[in-house]
Design a protein around this motif. Structure first.
Motif, short mmCIF file in Angstrom:
data_model
loop_
_atom_site.label_atom_id
_atom_site.label_comp_id
_atom_site.label_asym_id
_atom_site.label_seq_id
_atom_site.Cartn_x
_atom_site.Cartn_y
_atom_site.Cartn_z
N PHE A 61 0.93 -1.33 0.17
CA PHE A 61 -0.24 -0.32 0.25
C PHE A 61 0.58 1.40 -0.17
N ALA A 62 0.08 2.50 -0.18
CA ALA A 62 1.00 3.36 -0.32
C ALA A 62 0.85 4.49 0.22
N ASN A 63 -0.29 3.61 1.54
CA ASN A 63 -0.44 4.80 2.79
C ASN A 63 -0.31 3.63 4.03
N ARG A 64 0.05 4.26 4.62
CA ARG A 64 0.16 3.18 6.23
C ARG A 64 -1.94 2.91 6.93
N ASN A 65 -2.19 4.03 6.51
CA ASN A 65 -3.56 3.83 6.84
C ASN A 65 -4.61 3.33 6.19
N HIS A 66 -4.42 2.83 4.73
CA HIS A 66 -5.06 1.63 3.88
C HIS A 66 -4.72 0.26 4.69
N ALA A 67 -3.44 0.46 4.64
CA ALA A 67 -2.64 -1.18 5.30
C ALA A 67 -3.51 -1.70 6.87
N VAL A 68 -3.42 -0.40 7.76
CA VAL A 68 -4.43 -0.56 9.00
C VAL A 68 -5.48 -1.36 8.85
N LYS A 69 -6.17 -0.28 7.78
CA LYS A 69 -7.57 -0.45 7.54
C LYS A 69 -7.85 -2.28 6.82
N PHE A 70 -6.94 -3.00 6.08
CA PHE A 70 -6.88 -4.14 5.34
C PHE A 70 -6.85 -5.28 6.42
N VAL A 71 -6.21 -4.47 7.52
CA VAL A 71 -6.00 -5.71 8.40
C VAL A 71 -6.86 -6.10 10.11
N GLU A 72 -7.45 -5.33 9.89
CA GLU A 72 -8.37 -5.03 10.17
C GLU A 72 -10.20 -5.77 9.70
N PHE A 73 -9.62 -5.35 7.74
CA PHE A 73 -10.82 -6.41 7.21
C PHE A 73 -10.64 -7.62 7.80
N VAL A 74 -9.00 -8.45 7.31
CA VAL A 74 -8.99 -9.52 7.79
C VAL A 74 -9.34 -10.42 8.95
N GLN A 75 -9.11 -9.48 9.99
CA GLN A 75 -9.13 -9.35 11.90
C GLN A 75 -10.80 -10.03 11.23
N LYS A 76 -11.84 -9.29 10.83
CA LYS A 76 -13.17 -9.59 11.30
C LYS A 76 -13.44 -11.46 10.36
N VAL A 77 -12.77 -11.01 9.21
CA VAL A 77 -13.18 -12.63 8.88
C VAL A 77 -12.37 -13.81 8.95
N VAL A 78 -11.35 -13.77 9.45
CA VAL A 78 -10.73 -14.97 9.81
C VAL A 78 -9.88 -15.18 11.41
N PRO A 79 -9.61 -15.76 12.21
CA PRO A 79 -8.92 -15.73 13.11
C PRO A 79 -7.63 -15.56 13.11
N ILE A 80 -7.32 -14.25 13.22
CA ILE A 80 -5.45 -14.11 13.13
C ILE A 80 -5.03 -13.75 13.77
N LYS A 81 -3.51 -13.30 14.23
CA LYS A 81 -2.40 -12.51 15.24
C LYS A 81 -1.83 -11.91 14.35
N SER A 82 -1.24 -11.04 14.28
CA SER A 82 -0.60 -9.22 13.62
C SER A 82 0.53 -8.38 14.57
N ARG A 83 1.24 -8.17 14.18
CA ARG A 83 2.54 -7.79 14.85
C ARG A 83 2.91 -6.82 13.44
N HIS A 84 3.35 -5.78 14.05
CA HIS A 84 3.53 -4.02 12.99
C HIS A 84 5.77 -4.20 13.13
N ASP A 85 5.92 -3.64 12.49
CA ASP A 85 7.58 -2.73 12.77
C ASP A 85 7.45 -1.98 11.87
#
Length: 516
Positions: A201-225
């Motif tokens: 993604f060209a913007n960090r907010n877009h990546a955060v929004k995509f991770v939130e979507f994935v979290q709503k449809v499958v069980p995940i764990k995430s970390r960021h750096d």
């Protein structure tokens, strides 16, 4: 009645006056002018801007709404008409009554809009006039597209989706959810890896929004750096690259799981041998021997994570010799089940030995004598799971049936096209991760199995957009073999995909021909 009573009535007539300019008879109005003279004296559109320049990005097909907002709009759409009307200066000084597009050549870089406005003039008289506003479309790439064109690797945030299993069926399903909800529409690159997919993604907010979507449809764990790319000490500006590592739980639908003793006790002594029946933002587990079920969310799973005892690739085909229902049909977690005692035998043993198994199954409402079923052969399986060794007095069943098999019926339709199809995301394939022809054949087989799961499971296709195949022609023998074919998707559940081809032309009357 008034004539009969002898009363005298005065007949009412409409009064007229002379126009103060041209002298013709007109109905009285506040200005005492006819329409032509009033329009010649007053022009309410003279303050409106007649020529407007709008900025269009040819890569992402968006328009710039000053100062820095880019909006998505198709040609001659309501969104584009609203955008064009807002760009006209001094439009707030009049009342907009109607707006419509005037047809122009698509390649002319011109848009023409006809506006009808009203305004109160000369002693309260309201006049309505129409004018045409011409928009000049200038192509200029937006910031994200220009960055991609200059260097495709100039991404700001990357999301790495991973699942450590031996198949890609979860990603096939997740891809359809992403397409239906346009979750990855902001991604500038999508790259397919060995155990997952990378989204850039060209913007960090877009990546955060995509991770939130994935979290709503499958069980995940995430970390960021984040990693520092550059900084300006004078202006105190820092440029970072952000990476989001997202791991999807390795439990998939139809997996056989042995619950850890502590978790099984917390779930009311469930199992411990259970089958995963559904994956969403939580994991649905079913005990096939008691029809008890439970839901485990992502937080509970990662607190006491476990791995599947056997996966769907280890399913063995059995033939059902006899079925004896022992309970009525019940609804468990939105799905129907029936407990039954069944006598089964491995298909591979036919003609070799007389080995039979007596099992208790939750598929009594689906199985009949002579049907085929897929299950796990625990009698011959080599288990090295540490959790199952913690149960000292556990009686392991010889066979656990998972689902009904339609492989024999599918042989009749092998090679025939389906009446539906699925869209797919355009992805780059990492060449270093491919293993040649064998890996491609494995991918094709897994995708075919995913399509079969969609046909067999109505709950699985509830959140998926299925499109009607226009080239599909039903077989003439369908009515003869009705009830004996493999499961298929009803036509009522299919959508029509809108496709505009180059053959679509404009008729002489100005009507456009459109194909679906």
């Amino acid at each position: 009645m008034d004539g009969e009573s002898g009363m005298f009535t005065v007949q009412q007539t409409v009064g007229t006056v002379l126009c103060c300019k041209c002298g013709i008879l007109i109905a009285p109005n506040a200005a005492n002018m006819c329409v032509k003279c009033l329009r010649s004296e007053v022009d309410i559109t003279e303050t409106l801007q007649k020529h407007v320049i709008i900025i269009h990005c040819p890569e992402c097909d968006r328009y710039l709404q000053p100062p820095r907002t880019w909006i998505k709009a198709q040609l001659e759409s309501k969104e584009l008409l609203t955008f064009c009307a807002k760009r006209v200066k001094n439009l707030n000084k009049v009342r907009l009554v109607h707006a419509e597009f005037i047809w122009t050549e698509p390649h002319s870089k011109r848009l023409k809009v006809k506006l009808k406005v009203q305004k109160e003039v000369l002693n309260g008289a309201v006049i309505e006039q129409a004018c045409m506003v011409e928009y000049v479309v200038q192509d200029q790439m937006c910031e994200s597209c220009s960055r991609v064109q200059a260097n495709p690797d100039q991404w700001v945030a990357a999301v790495q989706l991973r699942q450590h299993v031996s198949h890609r069926r979860t990603f096939f399903y997740l891809e359809q959810l992403i397409l239906k909800h346009d979750a990855a529409i902001r991604a500038i690159r999508i790259k397919q890896m060995d155990h997952g997919i990378d989204f850039f993604f060209a913007n960090r907010n877009h990546a955060v929004k995509f991770v939130e979507f994935v979290q709503k449809v499958v069980p995940i764990k995430s970390r960021h750096d984040k990693q520092l790319v550059s900084h300006d000490t004078k202006s105190n500006n820092y440029n970072y690259k952000y990476t989001f590592s997202v791991e999807i739980c390795p439990i998939c639908r139809e997996d056989l799981v042995c619950l850890p003793p502590k978790l099984a006790a917390n779930l009311g002594s469930l199992g411990p041998l259970v089958i995963c029946t559904k994956i969403s933002n939580s994991i649905t587990l079913l005990d096939p021997l008691t029809l008890r079920h439970c839901f485990i969310d992502a937080e509970q799973y990662w607190r006491a994570s476990f791995t599947p005892l056997l996966s769907s690739k280890q399913l063995v085909e059995y033939v059902v010799l006899d079925v004896d229902p022992i309970s009525s049909e019940v609804n468990v977690g939105g799905s129907k089940y029936m407990m039954a005692d069944a006598q089964v035998a491995r298909v591979s043993d036919f003609g070799k030995n007389d080995t039979m198994f007596f099992v208790r199954t939750h598929l009594g409402h689906l199985l009949n004598a002579g049907d085929y079923a897929l299950g796990y052969d625990l009698n011959a399986a080599n288990n090295n799971d540490m959790e199952i060794d913690k149960y000292k007095s556990l009686v392991i069943p010889e066979v656990i049936l998972v689902k009904k098999s339609y492989e024999e019926r599918r042989q009749k339709n092998r090679g025939k096209p389906r009446s539906w199809w699925l869209k797919s995301i355009k992805k780059e394939v990492d060449v270093s991760e491919t293993r040649g022809k064998g890996d491609e054949e494995k991918m094709i087989d897994e995708y075919e199995q995913f399509l079969r799961d969609i046909e067999e499971n109505p709950d699985l296709r509830f959140n998926i957009s299925l499109y009607r195949n226009k080239e599909y022609q039903p077989s003439e023998m369908a009515s003869v073999t009705d009830g004996e074919d493999a499961p298929s998707i009803p036509l009522e559940e299919l959508l029509d995909d809108l496709r505009i081809s180059a053959e679509d032309v404009v008729d002489d009357d100005g009507d456009e021909g459109m194909k679906e």
